[in-house]
Design a protein around this motif. Structure first.
Motif, mmCIF file in Angstrom:
data_model
loop_
_atom_site.group_PDB
_atom_site.id
_atom_site.type_symbol
_atom_site.label_atom_id
_atom_site.label_comp_id
_atom_site.label_asym_id
_atom_site.label_seq_id
_atom_site.Cartn_x
_atom_site.Cartn_y
_atom_site.Cartn_z
ATOM 1 N N LEU A 64 0.941 -1.238 -0.018
ATOM 2 C CA LEU A 64 0.064 -0.136 0.031
ATOM 3 C C LEU A 64 0.875 1.198 0.100
ATOM 4 N N GLY A 65 0.929 1.786 -0.948
ATOM 5 C CA GLY A 65 1.693 3.305 -1.285
ATOM 6 C C GLY A 65 3.275 3.021 -0.945
ATOM 7 N N ALA A 66 3.844 1.966 -1.391
ATOM 8 C CA ALA A 66 5.446 1.877 -1.326
ATOM 9 C C ALA A 66 5.648 1.524 -2.775
ATOM 10 N N ARG A 67 6.934 1.415 -2.984
ATOM 11 C CA ARG A 67 7.293 1.565 -4.389
ATOM 12 C C ARG A 67 8.538 0.428 -4.786
ATOM 13 N N PHE A 68 8.847 -0.487 -3.803
ATOM 14 C CA PHE A 68 9.859 -1.655 -4.066
ATOM 15 C C PHE A 68 10.994 -1.080 -4.502
ATOM 16 N N ASP A 69 11.392 -0.038 -3.593
ATOM 17 C CA ASP A 69 12.640 0.384 -3.566
ATOM 18 C C ASP A 69 13.705 -0.435 -3.538
ATOM 19 N N ASP A 70 15.096 -0.241 -4.022
ATOM 20 C CA ASP A 70 15.983 -0.997 -3.779
ATOM 21 C C ASP A 70 16.438 -1.234 -2.431
ATOM 22 N N ARG A 71 16.485 -0.327 -1.546
ATOM 23 C CA ARG A 71 16.602 -0.506 -0.055
ATOM 24 C C ARG A 71 15.778 -1.664 0.454
ATOM 25 N N ILE A 72 14.653 -1.782 -0.176
ATOM 26 C CA ILE A 72 13.448 -2.816 0.502
ATOM 27 C C ILE A 72 13.668 -3.981 -0.015
ATOM 28 N N THR A 73 13.774 -4.234 -1.400
ATOM 29 C CA THR A 73 13.878 -5.420 -2.033
ATOM 30 C C THR A 73 15.005 -6.389 -1.843
ATOM 31 N N GLY A 74 16.000 -5.604 -1.582
ATOM 32 C CA GLY A 74 17.313 -6.547 -1.567
ATOM 33 C C GLY A 74 17.513 -7.071 -2.987
ATOM 34 N N ARG A 75 18.066 -8.306 -2.967
ATOM 35 C CA ARG A 75 18.358 -8.895 -4.456
ATOM 36 C C ARG A 75 17.060 -9.261 -4.833
ATOM 37 N N LEU A 76 16.857 -8.662 -6.192
ATOM 38 C CA LEU A 76 15.616 -8.491 -6.794
ATOM 39 C C LEU A 76 15.236 -9.936 -7.223
ATOM 40 N N ASP A 77 15.880 -10.983 -7.563
ATOM 41 C CA ASP A 77 15.486 -12.139 -8.217
ATOM 42 C C ASP A 77 15.046 -13.291 -7.085
ATOM 43 N N ALA A 78 15.531 -12.725 -5.741
ATOM 44 C CA ALA A 78 15.214 -13.642 -4.463
ATOM 45 C C ALA A 78 14.310 -12.956 -3.557
ATOM 46 N N PHE A 79 13.551 -11.703 -4.298
ATOM 47 C CA PHE A 79 12.681 -11.210 -3.587
ATOM 48 C C PHE A 79 11.392 -11.730 -3.300
ATOM 49 N N SER A 80 10.924 -11.982 -2.230
ATOM 50 C CA SER A 80 9.642 -12.575 -1.913
ATOM 51 C C SER A 80 9.413 -13.599 -2.840
ATOM 52 N N PRO A 81 9.787 -14.810 -3.239
ATOM 53 C CA PRO A 81 9.821 -15.489 -4.456
ATOM 54 C C PRO A 81 8.500 -16.016 -4.436
ATOM 55 N N GLY A 82 7.815 -16.552 -3.426
ATOM 56 C CA GLY A 82 6.567 -17.435 -3.008
ATOM 57 C C GLY A 82 5.422 -16.689 -3.198
ATOM 58 N N SER A 83 5.245 -15.318 -3.300
ATOM 59 C CA SER A 83 4.053 -14.523 -2.876
ATOM 60 C C SER A 83 3.585 -14.076 -4.210
ATOM 61 N N ARG A 84 2.129 -14.143 -3.908
ATOM 62 C CA ARG A 84 1.360 -13.472 -4.961
ATOM 63 C C ARG A 84 1.097 -11.831 -4.474
ATOM 64 N N LYS A 85 1.337 -10.734 -5.336
ATOM 65 C CA LYS A 85 1.694 -9.501 -4.949
ATOM 66 C C LYS A 85 0.631 -8.518 -5.527
#
Lengths: 185, 595
Positions: free
Chosen positions: B289-310
Motif C-alpha cells: 500500500l503506497g510503497a514503491r519496491f525501492d532497492d533498499r527494500i527489496t534487496g536482491r531482486l531475483d530472490a525477493f519474496s519468491p513465493g508470493s502473490r503481490k
C-alpha cells in the motif's frame, strides 16, 4: 523454505536467469500540448532513464488546440517498453500515449536520397527509383535527388541499393504513424 | 470562486504571486532574496497575511518547506532568486521529487529580453530543474502567470505529490495584468494531467478475494499512506484490525501504523527487522500500500519474496511493475482504495483463515524472539541505540516530531524511536540528503509551534546545513539538534569496514567544531554528554530548555548499524547484531558493485 516448482505453485515473476528477454521494437503515438520545452521533457525522460529512441517525429497537428503529435519508435524488452509508456503518460503536458504496435497501423517515413552516377549507373538509379515509387525531385547530368516515402524497411532497402550505385548522402525523417480504420486516437 | 461579472483585478506580476499564494491558503513561505526576485519581496513587504521565513541557504529553504509540508499535509512554498538561488535549490527539489513531497518553488529569472545572453545570475532554471521536478514553468507572458501559479499548486499536491518550479523573469514581475483565481483549475481540472484517485473496482475485489484466501499475508506500507492524509492511516489501522494481518512499513511510511500495536513488525528493508524481512520473504500474499519496491527494500531482486502473490496500490501508474512485477496492480489514492477494500471485505463477509494466520503469527513470533534490534549496552560509553531509546522514552506522551539527517543515526532513529502517529517523522528517504534534518526541523516547528521538534543528527551531516541554526535563532524556534557524534561518517565507515577491508578513506570527521561553543555562537544552548549515567538528565535538560539546543552526544565510535541486508543479498540473508563472523567477508564481489 522448501524448494518449489515454480510452475506448479506460484507464478513467479522472476524469469529464469538463463532465459533472455528479447528486445522488441514499438511505436508510440504521443499527443502533447505544444508548449516550449515539451520535446526536451520527452527526450530528457528517455535519456534520464536510459531508454532508446530509434526515431522521433514531431509536429503540431491541431493548431487551434496547440496539440502536437509525436511518433516515437523505441526498442527494449516488454517490461521496459511498458515502463516507457507509463513514464510518458506521467508527464504533465502529455494528453495521451497510444501503443501503435498493438494494433493495425501504418508507419511511413520520408527520405531524400542524393545519388551520383553517369551512363548506365544513372539509368539504373532511375529504374530502381521507379520500382520503389521514388520520385526524382532534382537532377543534374550526373546526379539525382530522389524522394521516397515508405515503411522504414523499404526506405532502408532503397538506400542500400543506391549505395551500390553511388550514394552521396541521405536526409531522413523519423516514422510518422497512424492506426488503420475509422477511429482516431 | 469569483463572480464572472466583476471585472478582473489588475495588478503586477509580483502582486499576483502574493495574491495567488493567499488564494492557495499559503500562510508561510521559505526564501532568500536576490536581484531577480526583488519585486516579489517588495510585494511581500507590503502585506501581512503571508509570513516569510528567511533561511541562510536556498537548500535550507527547500528542506524547510519539505519539513513543513510533510508534517502539515500542506504544500510547502519556496521563493529564491535566479542563478545560484535556483541551483542551490536543486538538491532540495530532487529530494522532494524522490520522496513525493508537494512543493511550489518560485525562482526569479533575468528579464525575458536577456534570457540566453549569459546575463548576470542567469541560468537555465527550467532546463536544470526539468529532471528534478514533477513539472516546471517559465512564465513568458503576464497573461499566463495567474493560471500557471494555480496550476502549479494543483500539480504539486494532486496525484503523486512533488515539487513544481515556476521561473518568473523580472520584467514579468513588474508587468501588470488581470488576475484570476484558482477557480478554473479547481472546477475543471487540468487539460492533460488527470491523476486517477479511485481504484478499479474489479481489481480491488480481486485483491480482497486474494487476501481472504491468504495463509501468510503481510501488509507492506509506505509513504503513500502518509501522503494520502491521516484518513489513510486510520483506514490502514482498521483494515489491519479486521484482517489480523501483520504490518511492516518502509522508512517513509513510519507512523502510518502505530509502533505500539502488536501487529507491527517494525520497519523492513536493508536495516529493517528480522521479522519484517522474513515475513516479506516467506509471505504468500503481499499487500503493498503506497510503497514503491525501492532497492533498499527489496534487496536482491531475483530472490525477493519468491513465493508470493503481490498486490500493489499506488497512485503513480509508473510505479506498478517498475521494479517488481505484481499480480494485481491498482492505480489509486491509498485512502480511497483501502476504504473500498474494507467495504468489499465487510460486504462479502470475508474472514481471514484463522488457523493459517495463527501458524503464521507463530513463525513471526519466533523471528521476533531473535531480537534483531538488540545491541550490547555499555556503562562506559553511550551506545547510539541506547541514546535513541532514552530519547524516545523521555519524550513519550509529548507531541514530538523527529527529523533526521542521513546515515547510521537515521537508521537507528528509524529502528529505536517508535512512531504511533503519521506526519511526525521527516527524513530524506529516496535521495538520502545529508543536511536535510535541521532545515526540515525548522519547517516542522513552524507548522507545529507547540510540538517538541528534534533533529536526530550525525556530526558530519549536521555540518552540511549548520547555517540554519541562525534561522532557528532568528525566529526563536526551539528545535533540538541531537547529534550522535561518533567522529565518523558512520555509514560510510561501516561500508568501508564491510567492503574495503576497514580502510577508512576520508570518513573520519577531523577538526570538528566544539558543538557546545557553536551552540553558543548561534544563540542556542549547548549540551555535551559522554556518560551513559548522565544521559537521561542531559536529555531532560534539552527537552525543558525553551529555545534551540545543540546536544553533542558522544557515542561509541565504531558501532555498526545492524541488522543489515548486505548489498546483493536477499531478505533471508541478513546480518544480525549477534553475527560472529568476519564482517569484511559478508559481501561478495558482485554485491560490492552495488550501492
Amino acid at each position: 523454505m522448501t524448494p518449489r516448482n515454480r510452475n506448479e505453485t506460484m507464478k513467479s515473476h522472476y524469469t529464469d536467469p538463463t532465459e533472455i528477454q528479447l528486445p522488441e521494437r514499438r511505436t508510440y503515438c504521443v499527443l502533447v500540448d505544444n508548449e516550449p520545452g515539451v520535446l526536451a521533457r520527452i527526450a530528457g525522460m528517455f535519456s534520464g532513464r536510459g531508454y532508446n529512441i530509434e526515431s522521433l517525429t514531431v509536429s503540431e497537428t491541431e493548431h487551434e488546440k496547440h496539440l502536437s503529435r509525436i511518433t516515437i519508435v523505441t526498442s527494449g524488452t516488454k517490461a521496459v517498453l511498458d515502463q516507457i509508456e507509463a513514464q510518458l503518460d506521467r508527464l504533465v503536458p502529455v494528453h495521451r500515449v497510444v501503443n501503435l504496435s498493438a494494433k493495425p497501423a501504418i508507419e511511413r517515413e520520408l527520405a531524400l536520397v542524393k545519388v551520383r552516377g553517369t551512363g548506365e549507373h544513372r539509368m539504373e538509379a532511375l529504374r530502381l527509383a521507379t520500382a520503389f515509387g521514388a520520385r526524382p525531385v532534382d537532377a543534374t547530368l550526373e546526379s539525382f535527388v530522389f524522394e521516397i516515402t515508405g515503411a522504414s524497411e523499404d526506405v532502408e532497402r532503397f538506400i542500400n541499393l543506391m549505395t551500390a550505385i553511388g550514394l552521396v548522402e541521405v536526409s531522413r525523417t523519423g516514422a510518422a504513424a497512424i492506426a488503420r480504420g475509422s477511429e482516431g486516437l | 470562486m469569483t463572480d464572472p461579472n466583476t471585472p478582473p483585478e489588475t495588478m503586477t506580476g509580483a502582486e499576483m504571486v502574493v495574491r495567488a499564494m493567499r488564494d492557495q491558503d499559503v500562510d508561510l513561505l521559505f526564501g532568500y532574496p536576490g536581484g531577480a526576485v526583488l519585486p516579489i519581496y517588495d510585494a511581500l513587504f507590503q502585506q501581512n497575511s503571508i509570513r516569510h521565513i528567511l533561511v541562510r541557504h536556498e537548500q535550507g529553504a527547500v528542506h524547510a518547506a519539505e519539513g513543513y509540508a510533510r508534517s502539515s499535509g500542506k504544500v510547502g512554498v519556496v521563493l529564491v532568486t535566479s542563478g545560484p538561488g535556483a541551483t542551490n535549490a536543486v538538491t532540495g527539489l530532487t529530494d522532494a521529487l524522490l520522496d513525493s513531497i508537494p512543493l511550489v518553488c518560485f525562482t526569479g529569472q533575468v528579464p525575458t529580453h536577456l534570457i540566453g545572453s549569459d546575463a548576470f545570475q542567469e541560468c537555465d532554471t527550467v532546463g536544470i530543474t526539468r529532471h528534478c521536478t514533477k513539472h516546471n514553468y517559465l512564465v513568458k507572458r503576464i497573461e499566463d502567470l495567474p493560471r500557471i501559479i494555480h496550476e502549479a499548486f494543483y500539480v504539486a499536491k494532486s496525484g503523486r505529490p512533488g515539487p513544481v518550479v515556476i521561473d518568473i523573469p523580472k520584467d514579468i514581475q513588474f508587468a501588470s495584468g488581470a488576475y484570476s483565481g484558482p477557480g478554473a483549475i479547481e472546477e475543471l481540472g487540468h487539460k492533460s494531467y488527470r491523476p486517477r484517485v479511485r481504484g478499479d473496482r474489479a481489481r480491488i475485489e480481486a485483491a480482497v478475494a486474494l487476501m481472504a484466501r491468504a495463509k501468510r499475508p503481510v501488509f507492506y506500507t509506505g509513504g503513500g499512506i502518509i501522503n494520502a492524509g491521516p484518513e489513510a492511516s486510520r483506514l490502514l489501522r482498521e483494515f489491519a484490525q479486521i484482517t489480523g494481518f501483520p504490518v511492516t512499513s518502509t522508512l517513509m511510511g513510519l507512523g502510518a501504523f502505530p509502533a505500539n500495536n502488536p501487529q507491527w513488525l517494525g520497519m523492513l528493508g536493508m536495516h529493517g527487522t528480522y521479522e519484517a524481512n522474513l515475513a516479506m520473504h516467506g509471505c504468500d500474499v503481499m499487500i503493498n500500500l503506497g510503497a514503491r519496491f525501492d532497492d533498499r527494500i527489496t534487496g536482491r531482486l531475483d530472490a525477493f519474496s519468491p513465493g508470493s502473490r503481490k498486490i500493489h496500490v499506488d497512485i503513480d501508474p509508473s510505479s506498478i511493475n517498475k521494479n517488481v512485477k505484481v499480480d494485481i496492480g491498482i492505480v489509486g489514492d491509498c485512502a480511497h482504495v483501502i476504504a473500498e477494500m474494507i467495504e468489499v471485505w465487510k460486504e462479502r463477509a470475508y474472514e481471514a483463515d484463522a488457523a493459517a494466520l495463527k501458524a503464521w503469527w507463530g513463525e513471526i513470533t519466533k523471528w521476533r524472539s531473535r531480537n534483531s534490534l538488540g545491541y550490547r549496552n555499555s556503562t562506559e560509553v553511550i551506545k547510539p541505540q541506547y541514546a535513541i531509546e532514552r530519547l524516545y522514552e523521555l519524550t513519550r506522551g509529548r507531541k514530538t516530531c523527529i527529523t533526521t539527517e542521513v546515515g547510521q543515526h537515521q537508521m537507528w532513529a528509524a529502528q529505536h524511536f517508535h512512531f504511533n502517529e503519521p506526519n511526525r517523522w521527516m527524513t530524506s528517504g529516496g535521495l538520502g540528503t545529508m543536511g536535510y534534518g535541521l532545515p526540515a526541523a525548522i519547517g516542522a516547528q513552524l507548522a507545529h509551534p507547540d510540538a517538541l521538534v528534534i533533529d536526530i543528527a550525525g556530526e558530519a551531516s549536521i555540518l552540511m546545513n549548520m547555517q540554519e541554526m541562525s534561522t532557528a535563532a532568528q525566529y526563536r524556534l526551539p528545535v533540538k539538534v541531537f547529534i550522535l557524534n561518533n567522529e565518523y561518517m558512520g555509514m560510510v565507515r561501516q561500508w568501508q569496514e564491510l567492503l574495503h577491508g576497514g580502510r577508512y578513506s576520508e570518513s573520519y570527521s577531523a577538526a570538528l567544531p566544539d558543538f557546545v561553543k557553536l551552540a553558543d555562537a548561534y544563540h542556542a544552548h549547548g549540551i555535551r554528554c559522554a556518560d551513559p549515567a548522565r544521559l537521561d538528565d542531559a536529555i531532560r535538560e534539552m527537552i525543558e530548555y525553551p529555545g534551540p539546543v545543540i546536544f553533542d552526544c558522544l557515542v561509541a565510535k565504531e558501532e555498526n548499524c545492524f541488522p543489515m541486508i548486505p548489498s546483493g543479498k536477499a531478505h533471508n540473508e541478513m546480518i544480525l547484531p549477534d553475527f560472529s563472523g568476519e564482517v569484511g567477508n559478508v559481501i561478495d564481489a558482485k554485491g560490492k558493485q552495488l550501492v
